[in-house]
Enzyme design. Structure first.
Site, PDB file in Angstrom:
ATOM      1  N   GLU A  62     -53.784  -6.179 -20.365  1.00  0.00           N
ATOM      2  CA  GLU A  62     -52.920  -5.296 -21.147  1.00  0.00           C
ATOM      3  C   GLU A  62     -51.707  -6.035 -21.678  1.00  0.00           C
ATOM      4  OE1 GLU A  62     -49.473  -2.614 -21.830  1.00  0.00           O
ATOM      5  OE2 GLU A  62     -49.690  -4.174 -20.309  1.00  0.00           O
ATOM      6  N   HIS A  97     -41.287  -7.104 -16.341  1.00  0.00           N
ATOM      7  CA  HIS A  97     -41.578  -8.445 -16.856  1.00  0.00           C
ATOM      8  C   HIS A  97     -40.647  -9.527 -16.310  1.00  0.00           C
ATOM      9  CE1 HIS A  97     -43.630  -6.706 -20.762  1.00  0.00           C
ATOM     10  NE2 HIS A  97     -44.212  -6.306 -19.629  1.00  0.00           N
TER      11      HIS A  97
END
Length: 457
Positions: free
Chosen positions: A325, A423
């Protein structure tokens, strides 16, 4: 008299159905909170395997581990679906500093953006121009940008309660900043991390060069929010400063990987498929616990909870752990392509990809008739404080399934802390609350139960 009898029977049937739904959902929540497995699965995924960048050894280890877990759950079928994925590697740790005068430097935390090219072996040192978003490039023009490093410093808007709205408002500078800056002759780009708080964690994420020729691509890195504040303040005092950064990332040929899939076959409508899932890959700086280890173990837990409460599905319920993804969406696209090729009838898909925080409700991508049905279930979730039901997006991995005959949904946890971790090296198992994770799994299982019971309109 007959009419009154019919009305009485209908009301009685409705009350009985509602009582059955309340009891089943209560059982699901009780099982999740007293005997849940998702937190232990996430512990292994995060602390024994770690960050799971597409194409990496860790990604394959995650495939092997989650398939083993699904195999142990007594499902009707478990399998791997081959997916060709991109392979980008970070290389040695990045390094950067601000040079105010020759020999006078301040180190700042950076990380390469996913998909970026490397700097030359010795790094890049150049002057800096600051812009607040891609639109600022045109204002400066090529004359002021040529040979410089472009510093994209548009922050996330703190005024939005929905932090994903703030993220979308400035993520284009990360994704397309390098491609756009290269058109003006920039030699590199530094992008402010997409994070609402001030800290020293740089946040990576996917970027794209679009149709920029390979030879014209420039390196791109994210700088922590504290680093961005320091760079901006220093530039205001001395516009003639230099910035140095070095990174050794590279893009390798596509490699083989897999979606991990398990299902319970429906007893009444086995050809109608309900999907629940998250993405198994993650970035490599942390261990990917919130993004999206949490969504994967919650999705696996949905099937375990239904079995643990003795529920026999009418329709086929399938968990899909999607690969890639983060930097390609290859898993979601492959799954949708294969479903179409096999003429599978998917009627509902639910994704968890917003972290393992306290669940608040769901967003739905559907027509009004189906949304009205969903709204009629809101009271069933109110005892659990999970009753924010809105029309909106669903999830990146399930989006390729979209057509006129399917309802798509996304779990919506509280989003206020999500971008502290997203992230970055700060996305670790230590920041996941066991009870919040379990509440999310129970909420997902309850929604899957209701769509299995009543189908779509």
């Amino acid at each position: 008299m007959k009419y009154l009898l019919v009305v009485f029977l209908l009301i009685t049937a409705h009350i009985e159905a509602q009582n059955n739904d309340q009891n089943q959902i209560k059982e699901i929540y009780t099982s999740a909170l007293t005997d849940g497995n998702g937190y232990a699965w996430l512990n292994y995924l995060s602390n024994q395997i770690g960050g799971r960048l597409s194409g990496s050894l860790q990604a394959q280890q995650a495939v092997d581990y989650t398939k083993k877990v699904l195999d142990s759950m007594g499902l009707d079928r478990v399998w791997l679906q081959p997916v060709k994925v991109p392979k980008w590697v970070r290389g040695t740790p990045e390094f950067a500093y601000i040079e105010s005068d020759p020999g006078l430097t301040n180190n700042v935390p950076i990380c390469a953006l996913g998909g970026s090219v490397a700097t030359p072996f010795g790094g890049i040192k150049a002057g800096v121009v600051e812009v607040h978003g891609i639109e600022g490039l045109k204002t400066l023009g090529k004359e002021k940008i040529q040979g410089k490093i472009v510093f994209f410093n548009k922050p996330m808007d703190p005024a939005n309660i929905n932090t994903f709205q703030s993220y979308r408002g400035c993520s284009d500078q990360r994704y397309s900043g390098a491609a756009e800056a290269a058109k003006y002759g920039a030699v590199g780009v530094i992008v402010r991390s997409l994070n609402l708080r001030l800290d020293d964690f740089p946040h990576t994420g996917a970027m794209s060069y679009g149709d920029t020729p390979v030879g014209d691509r420039i390196p791109a890195a994210a700088i922590s929010t504290n680093g961005a504040e320091l760079l901006s303040a220093t530039l205001k005092l001395n516009p003639g400063i230099n910035f140095f950064f070095r990174q050794n990332c590279k893009i390798l040929p596509d490699t083989d990987s897999f979606n991990v899939i398990g299902e319970i076959k429906g007893s009444t409508y086995p050809n109608e498929v309900l999907v629940v899932g998250g993405h198994l890959d993650s970035w490599d700086l942390g261990d990917g616990s919130h993004d999206d280890g949490a969504g994967c173990v919650q999705s696996m837990e949905v099937l375990r909870l239904l079995k643990a409460t003795g529920y026999k599905p009418k329709r086929t319920i399938r968990v899909v752990l999607f690969m890639n993804e983060e930097n390609g969406l290859r898993g979601g696209k492959t799954y949708a392509e294969q479903a179409a090729k096999k003429n599978e009838k998917h009627i509902f898909a639910l994704e968890s990809d917003s972290g393992g925080f306290t669940p608040r409700g769901f967003s739905f991508d559907c027509d009004q008739a189906n949304f009205s049905q969903v709204e009629s279930w809101k009271s069933l979730f109110e005892p659990y404080l999970v009753h924010l039901f809105i029309k909106g997006g669903s999830g990146s991995d399930i989006a390729p399934l979209k057509n006129d005959n399917i309802v798509l949904a996304g779990l919506r946890p509280d989003s206020q802390r999500y971008f502290d971790h997203h992230h970055s090296a700060n996305d670790t198992f230590a920041h996941v609350n066991k009870r919040e994770l379990e509440l999310g799994a129970a909420s997902m299982a309850s929604l899957i139960y209701l769509f299995d019971q009543y189908g779509i309109k």
